[in-house]
Design a protein around this motif. Structure first.
Motif: not given
Ligand SMILES: Cc1ncc(COP(=O)(O)O)c(C=O)c1O
Length: 432
Positions: A89-91, A115, A158, A187, A189-190, A209, A211-212, A221
């Motif tokens: 997962s991203g976490q 986040y 981020e 990070d 992700t966005f 992440s 997941t996105k 995930l």
């Molecule tokens: C910017 C960002 N980083 C990390 C995460 C965590 O990702 P995950 O839900 O895959 O654990 C999120 C989740 O919304 C996120 O928006």
């Protein structure tokens, strides 16, 4: 068509071919799913040498897997890194990336527009592990520099903050990190590597992440850590990278892995010990997602710009926060770092505040009210009462989360249908 791994540099070609060596026996064109836990050793010598990182190969899928290996190589190429480690997962990616660097007694400086899950990971769980995270307003470069002391081991941000959309001034942050001899961890992700490659702007480590947008369809995930190979772990502050490892024949991670020391250490230690493993099937889905990433991101950004402009001109809307709207305070940062667009997630406030926001969300027919972003479908949520609800009201405000804020993650639907649904919900929300 060759079965050698090819070396391309352009985004879409890498997204489609990066990291794959076509299996010479079965010649499967698509990346196969290796749904296996373990791999046959040649003999006891071979088994021992794999465990000591003396030879390359697979031993157990918690450590590495051929399907996920393609994903990792492709992500590393897209982000311009030297290696990657995909996790569950991203976490897990954020946790493993930072815990590979810090130990109890160390500190991290982080920008505060994060986040909600990352914010509470830092403020509660890391605090419990003895790692102090100092949160600083991301645009206050002087305050960031001042917050760094001799115990600080990483600077975290981020690229586009969730949900404040604060764009990180990566070159300035990288300069501060370099002055203090600590790595900059970003990070992404966005934005995804399609919109920006943070390593090209001075980041040392990138996390995602998956997941996105990378998965892109709200099905799985996953997370990833990418090593830029840029940081000098031998600068006297990171003894875990230079000290002899008894389990590795008394060689250090730096001696064994050189510029890949960080990502090898992350996989070998916390990847193995914590077991936040990505399943081969999810890894395979992320490979499918990457193959169409640029096509999707172009439409995500295009649709988002149109929805933001529509809301910006709407009489029932109080404010819209999207960096590429004319006159937005972040116009110049967006132009500098995100010339292809500032992603498809943004926020707005409706006239009538939180009460009207609730009616708006409850009145939507097409938009999905879920706790996610980066799906092909358009999503909506009120972060203050959901994703950021574990933050105190003061922490929420510092992170840019006001009570009435509505976050949209604009998908790939036809724009006319999105605007019609948003418009009817706005009318319902403000009906007297
Ligand atoms: C910017 C960002 N980083 C990390 C995460 C965590 O990702 P995950 O839900 O895959 O654990 C999120 C989740 O919304 C996120 O928006």
């Amino acid at each position: 068509m060759t079965n050698k791994e090819l070396d391309f540099v352009n985004f879409d070609t890498v997204a489609l071919h990066g990291g794959q060596t076509v299996d010479p026996v079965n010649r499967s064109r698509a990346v196969p799913i290796y749904q296996t836990t373990s791999y046959l050793f040649d003999d006891t010598e071979h088994a021992a040498s794999l465990f000591k990182l003396k030879s390359q190969g697979y031993l157990y899928s918690r450590n590495a897997n051929p399907t996920i290996d393609v994903l990792e190589k492709r992500l590393a190429q897209l982000e311009n890194g030297v290696g990657a480690f995909a996790v569950s997962s991203g976490q897990a990616a954020v946790s493993i990336a930072l815990l590979t660097i810090v130990k109890a007694g160390d500190e991290i400086v982080a920008t505060n527009a994060l986040y909600g899950g990352t914010y509470t990971l830092f403020s509660k769980t890391f605090a419990r592990l003895g790692v102090k995270v100092r949160f600083v307003e991301g645009s206050d470069l002087q305050a960031i520099s001042t917050a760094i002391n001799e115990n600080t081991k990483a600077l975290f941000t981020e690229t586009i903050g969730n949900p404040s959309l604060q764009i990180a001034d990566l070159q300035a942050l990288s300069k501060i990190a370099k002055e203090h001899h600590i790595p900059l961890v970003v990070d992404n992700t966005f934005a995804t590597p399609y919109l920006i490659k943070p390593i090209n702007h001075g980041a040392d480590i990138v996390v995602h992440s998956l997941t996105k947008f990378i998965g892109g369809h709200g099905t799985s995930l996953g997370g990833a850590i990418i090593d830029g190979g840029t940081f000098d772990w031998d600068n006297g502050h990171f003894s875990e990278f230079t000290a002899p490892e008894s389990s590795l024949n008394n060689e250090s991670f730096l001696e064994i892995a050189k510029e890949k020391a960080f990502i090898v250490k992350a996989r070998y230690e916390l990847g193995h010990d914590l077991g936040a493993t990505l399943s081969p099937f999810n890894g395979w889905l992320f490979i499918q997602g990457i193959e169409t990433l640029s096509v999707r991101m172009k439409k995500h950004v295009n649709n988002a710009q149109k929805v933001a402009e529509f809301l910006n001109h709407h009489e029932l809307v109080e404010w819209v926060n999207y960096p590429t709207l004319p006159g937005d305070a972040q116009n110049s940062l967006a132009a500098r770092y995100l010339p292809k667009g500032a992603g498809s997630i943004f926020s707005f406030g409706i006239k009538g505040g939180l009460d009207a926001a609730k009616i708006f969300i409850n009145s939507l027919q097409l938009l999905s009210h879920v706790a996610n972003v980066g799906d092909a479908k358009t999503l909506v949520i009120n972060p203050a009462s959901t994703s950021h609800s574990r933050l105190s009201p003061e922490e929420q405000l510092k992170s840019g989360v006001t009570p009435e804020l509505i976050r949209l993650s604009i998908g790939l639907e036809d724009i006319e249908d999105l605007l019609a649904d948003i418009n009817q919900a706005l009318q319902q929300a403000t009906r007297k």
